[in-house]
Write a protein that holds these residues in place. Structure first.
Motif, PDB file in Angstrom:
ATOM      1  N   LYS A  58     -17.296 -12.321  -8.868  1.00 41.22           N
ATOM      2  CA  LYS A  58     -16.674 -11.520  -7.898  1.00 41.22           C
ATOM      3  C   LYS A  58     -15.357 -11.255  -7.629  1.00 41.22           C
ATOM      4  CE  LYS A  58     -21.105 -12.090  -5.227  1.00 41.22           C
ATOM      5  NZ  LYS A  58     -21.639 -12.644  -3.839  1.00 41.22           N
ATOM      6  N   GLU A  59     -14.648 -12.475  -7.887  1.00 43.24           N
ATOM      7  CA  GLU A  59     -13.208 -12.273  -7.528  1.00 43.24           C
ATOM      8  C   GLU A  59     -12.474 -11.554  -8.971  1.00 43.24           C
ATOM      9  OE1 GLU A  59      -9.171 -15.049  -8.252  1.00 43.24           O
ATOM     10  OE2 GLU A  59     -11.370 -16.039  -7.636  1.00 43.24           O
ATOM     11  N   ILE A  60     -13.338 -11.682 -10.123  1.00 43.83           N
ATOM     12  CA  ILE A  60     -12.753 -10.803 -11.055  1.00 43.83           C
ATOM     13  C   ILE A  60     -12.928  -9.112 -10.803  1.00 43.83           C
ATOM     14  CG2 ILE A  60     -13.137  -9.954 -13.604  1.00 43.83           C
ATOM     15  CD1 ILE A  60     -13.640 -12.951 -14.244  1.00 43.83           C
ATOM     16  N   ARG A  61     -14.024  -8.934 -10.278  1.00 41.30           N
ATOM     17  CA  ARG A  61     -14.584  -7.463  -9.980  1.00 41.30           C
ATOM     18  C   ARG A  61     -13.649  -6.993  -8.902  1.00 41.30           C
ATOM     19  NH1 ARG A  61     -20.560  -6.830  -7.803  1.00 41.30           N
ATOM     20  NH2 ARG A  61     -19.369  -7.931  -6.201  1.00 41.30           N
ATOM     21  N   SER A  62     -13.264  -7.795  -7.865  1.00 42.89           N
ATOM     22  CA  SER A  62     -12.363  -7.275  -6.569  1.00 42.89           C
ATOM     23  C   SER A  62     -10.961  -7.019  -7.020  1.00 42.89           C
ATOM     24  CB  SER A  62     -12.371  -8.212  -5.691  1.00 42.89           C
ATOM     25  OG  SER A  62     -11.758  -9.334  -6.186  1.00 42.89           O
ATOM     26  N   ARG A  63     -10.484  -7.876  -7.967  1.00 43.37           N
ATOM     27  CA  ARG A  63      -9.021  -7.853  -8.655  1.00 43.37           C
ATOM     28  C   ARG A  63      -9.105  -6.426  -9.795  1.00 43.37           C
ATOM     29  NH1 ARG A  63      -5.118 -11.235  -7.850  1.00 43.37           N
ATOM     30  NH2 ARG A  63      -5.473 -13.218  -7.222  1.00 43.37           N
ATOM     31  N   ALA A  64     -10.088  -6.293 -10.423  1.00 36.76           N
ATOM     32  CA  ALA A  64     -10.346  -5.193 -11.322  1.00 36.76           C
ATOM     33  C   ALA A  64     -10.086  -3.985 -10.379  1.00 36.76           C
ATOM     34  CB  ALA A  64     -11.506  -5.007 -12.111  1.00 36.76           C
ATOM     35  N   LYS A  65     -11.009  -3.852  -9.268  1.00 37.37           N
ATOM     36  CA  LYS A  65     -10.944  -2.755  -8.381  1.00 37.37           C
ATOM     37  C   LYS A  65      -9.552  -2.329  -7.735  1.00 37.37           C
ATOM     38  CE  LYS A  65     -15.937  -2.709  -7.153  1.00 37.37           C
ATOM     39  NZ  LYS A  65     -16.607  -2.581  -5.931  1.00 37.37           N
ATOM     40  N   GLY A  66      -8.711  -3.393  -7.683  1.00 38.79           N
ATOM     41  CA  GLY A  66      -7.378  -3.111  -7.284  1.00 38.79           C
ATOM     42  C   GLY A  66      -7.484  -3.612  -5.660  1.00 38.79           C
TER      43      GLY A  66
ATOM     44  N   LYS B  85      10.296  -3.546  -0.359  1.00 44.87           N
ATOM     45  CA  LYS B  85       9.437  -2.755  -1.141  1.00 44.87           C
ATOM     46  C   LYS B  85       8.799  -3.679  -2.365  1.00 44.87           C
ATOM     47  CE  LYS B  85      10.023   0.989   1.206  1.00 44.87           C
ATOM     48  NZ  LYS B  85       9.335   1.551   2.227  1.00 44.87           N
ATOM     49  N   LEU B  86       7.630  -3.841  -2.459  1.00 46.40           N
ATOM     50  CA  LEU B  86       7.014  -4.390  -3.555  1.00 46.40           C
ATOM     51  C   LEU B  86       6.665  -3.204  -4.918  1.00 46.40           C
ATOM     52  CD1 LEU B  86       4.222  -6.339  -1.806  1.00 46.40           C
ATOM     53  CD2 LEU B  86       6.684  -7.266  -2.629  1.00 46.40           C
ATOM     54  N   ASP B  87       7.319  -3.753  -6.066  1.00 46.84           N
ATOM     55  CA  ASP B  87       7.142  -2.961  -7.134  1.00 46.84           C
ATOM     56  C   ASP B  87       5.362  -2.833  -7.382  1.00 46.84           C
ATOM     57  OD1 ASP B  87       7.282  -1.321  -9.226  1.00 46.84           O
ATOM     58  OD2 ASP B  87       8.359  -2.840 -10.441  1.00 46.84           O
ATOM     59  N   PRO B  88       4.914  -1.915  -7.609  1.00 47.85           N
ATOM     60  CA  PRO B  88       3.477  -1.665  -7.927  1.00 47.85           C
ATOM     61  C   PRO B  88       2.972  -2.304  -9.185  1.00 47.85           C
ATOM     62  CG  PRO B  88       4.212   0.289  -7.166  1.00 47.85           C
ATOM     63  CD  PRO B  88       5.239  -0.232  -7.014  1.00 47.85           C
ATOM     64  N   LYS B  89       4.062  -2.053 -10.288  1.00 47.41           N
ATOM     65  CA  LYS B  89       4.146  -2.441 -11.711  1.00 47.41           C
ATOM     66  C   LYS B  89       3.898  -3.994 -11.692  1.00 47.41           C
ATOM     67  CE  LYS B  89       5.911  -1.768 -16.336  1.00 47.41           C
ATOM     68  NZ  LYS B  89       6.836  -0.997 -17.004  1.00 47.41           N
ATOM     69  N   LEU B  90       4.594  -4.824 -10.911  1.00 47.25           N
ATOM     70  CA  LEU B  90       4.728  -6.078 -11.042  1.00 47.25           C
ATOM     71  C   LEU B  90       3.373  -6.754 -10.417  1.00 47.25           C
ATOM     72  CD1 LEU B  90       8.438  -6.819  -9.807  1.00 47.25           C
ATOM     73  CD2 LEU B  90       7.282  -7.354 -12.032  1.00 47.25           C
ATOM     74  N   ILE B  91       2.852  -6.118  -9.293  1.00 46.31           N
ATOM     75  CA  ILE B  91       1.450  -6.391  -8.788  1.00 46.31           C
ATOM     76  C   ILE B  91       0.596  -6.331  -9.824  1.00 46.31           C
ATOM     77  CG2 ILE B  91      -0.186  -5.656  -7.067  1.00 46.31           C
ATOM     78  CD1 ILE B  91       2.510  -5.112  -5.041  1.00 46.31           C
ATOM     79  N   LEU B  92       0.443  -5.170 -10.565  1.00 47.68           N
ATOM     80  CA  LEU B  92      -0.406  -4.718 -11.680  1.00 47.68           C
ATOM     81  C   LEU B  92      -0.287  -5.837 -12.694  1.00 47.68           C
ATOM     82  CD1 LEU B  92      -0.426  -1.063 -11.597  1.00 47.68           C
ATOM     83  CD2 LEU B  92      -2.203  -2.534 -10.557  1.00 47.68           C
TER      84      LEU B  92
END
Length: 117
Positions: free
Chosen positions: A109-117, A52-59
């Motif tokens: 565009k990369e920043i926008r896609s990362r910000a969207k999640g 299981k990946l920790d969502p907090k670490l991903i964020l």
């Protein structure tokens, strides 16, 4: 050609702060909900074996990457502004300037896609 220079300078002055504001806390889009599809029994077994990946670490990793990319975006926009100011765009359209705008666009565009999640 002076209007082109004014357009680029206005684009930089408006675009960069607008891009940064979209990354401000609380402006992230809500994640889309997925529909539950009936799964086959062998898929459930495979999922239970995966860690299981920790969502907090991903964020946190996304946040660090966004900050790094915003810094890079700011640097590129500053370089582009300097290039626009030193280039006589009436006679010459700088290839370096065009490459920087392409790189800025990709990074935004990369920043926008990362910000969207």
């Amino acid at each position: 050609m002076d209007s082109r220079r004014k357009f680029l300078i206005t684009f930089i002055r408006v675009g960069v702060p607008a891009g940064i504001l979209t990354l401000a806390p609380g402006s992230q889009a809500h994640p889309k909900r997925t529909q539950n599809h009936p799964q086959q029994p062998h898929q459930k077994e495979d999922e239970s074996n995966q860690p299981k990946l920790d969502p907090k670490l991903i964020l946190e990793a996304n946040q660090k990457e966004i900050k790094k990319n915003v810094e890079r975006l700011y640097d590129l926009a500053s370089e582009l502004k300097a290039e626009v100011e030193k280039t006589d765009s009436v006679r010459v359209l700088s290839v370096v300037m065009l490459k920087k705008t392409d790189e800025i666009e990709k990074l935004a565009k990369e920043i926008r896609s990362r910000a969207k999640g």
